[in-house]
Design an enzyme around this catalytic site. Sequence first.
Site, short mmCIF file in Angstrom:
data_model
loop_
_atom_site.label_atom_id
_atom_site.label_comp_id
_atom_site.label_asym_id
_atom_site.label_seq_id
_atom_site.Cartn_x
_atom_site.Cartn_y
_atom_site.Cartn_z
N LEU A 123 6.21 0.08 -1.68
CA LEU A 123 6.19 -1.05 -2.43
C LEU A 123 5.65 -0.84 -3.82
CD1 LEU A 123 6.67 -3.71 0.18
CD2 LEU A 123 8.36 -2.88 -1.40
N GLU A 155 11.53 -3.84 5.68
CA GLU A 155 10.45 -3.30 6.69
C GLU A 155 10.74 -3.50 8.00
OE1 GLU A 155 8.69 -1.34 5.27
OE2 GLU A 155 8.34 -2.24 3.12
N TYR A 193 0.84 -1.14 -0.19
CA TYR A 193 0.07 -0.03 0.02
C TYR A 193 0.78 1.17 0.04
CZ TYR A 193 1.44 -0.18 5.12
OH TYR A 193 2.02 -0.24 6.13
N GLY A 194 2.20 1.09 0.09
CA GLY A 194 3.12 2.22 0.22
C GLY A 194 4.07 2.54 -0.69
N1 PCA Z 1 6.20 -0.46 2.09
C1 PCA Z 1 5.28 -1.26 2.76
C2 PCA Z 1 4.59 -0.98 4.00
C3 PCA Z 1 4.83 0.47 4.05
C4 PCA Z 1 5.83 0.87 3.00
O1 PCA Z 1 6.18 2.00 2.66
C5 PCA Z 1 4.01 -1.28 1.51
O2 PCA Z 1 4.42 -0.52 0.68
O3 PCA Z 1 2.98 -2.13 1.78
#
Ligand code: PCA
Length: 119
Positions: A11, A74, A8-9
């Site tokens: 990635l 992470e 969600y972020g």
């Molecule tokens: N990376 C992971 C978790 C939060 C982030 O920035 C993601 O994209 O899901």
Amino acid sequence: MSHAVFVYGTLRRGFSNHHCMRGARLLGGARTRERYAMYVEDCPYLVQEEARYHVMGEVYEVSDAVLLTLDALEEHPRVYERRRIQAVLDSGRAVEAWCYFARAPRGRLLPHGDFAGEG
Ligand code: PCA
């Protein structure tokens, strides 16, 4: 062995850590079935215990090796903790996937569940 991961972020496609998804197979855009809250400082922090909105992202199928790389990135389970969630693909199909939740969220609350959106 392969693992479904909901991201969600950073990635997600177009964001800074997306290169870590190399070799992963995109199952599709998706949203979470449950509601969560997202805080943002430089990167987003998802909070499972605060039910605010569905969160937008993508689901990938990744290998053991990629999953280990993501855990290291992470800092699972110290900074983010990888937990199982239900995600709904844009096609409507429901999938169970891993998702990284923040242990100690930082920053401001996003008014909506899309890190790619404004706000
Ligand atoms: N990376 C992971 C978790 C939060 C982030 O920035 C993601 O994209 O899901």
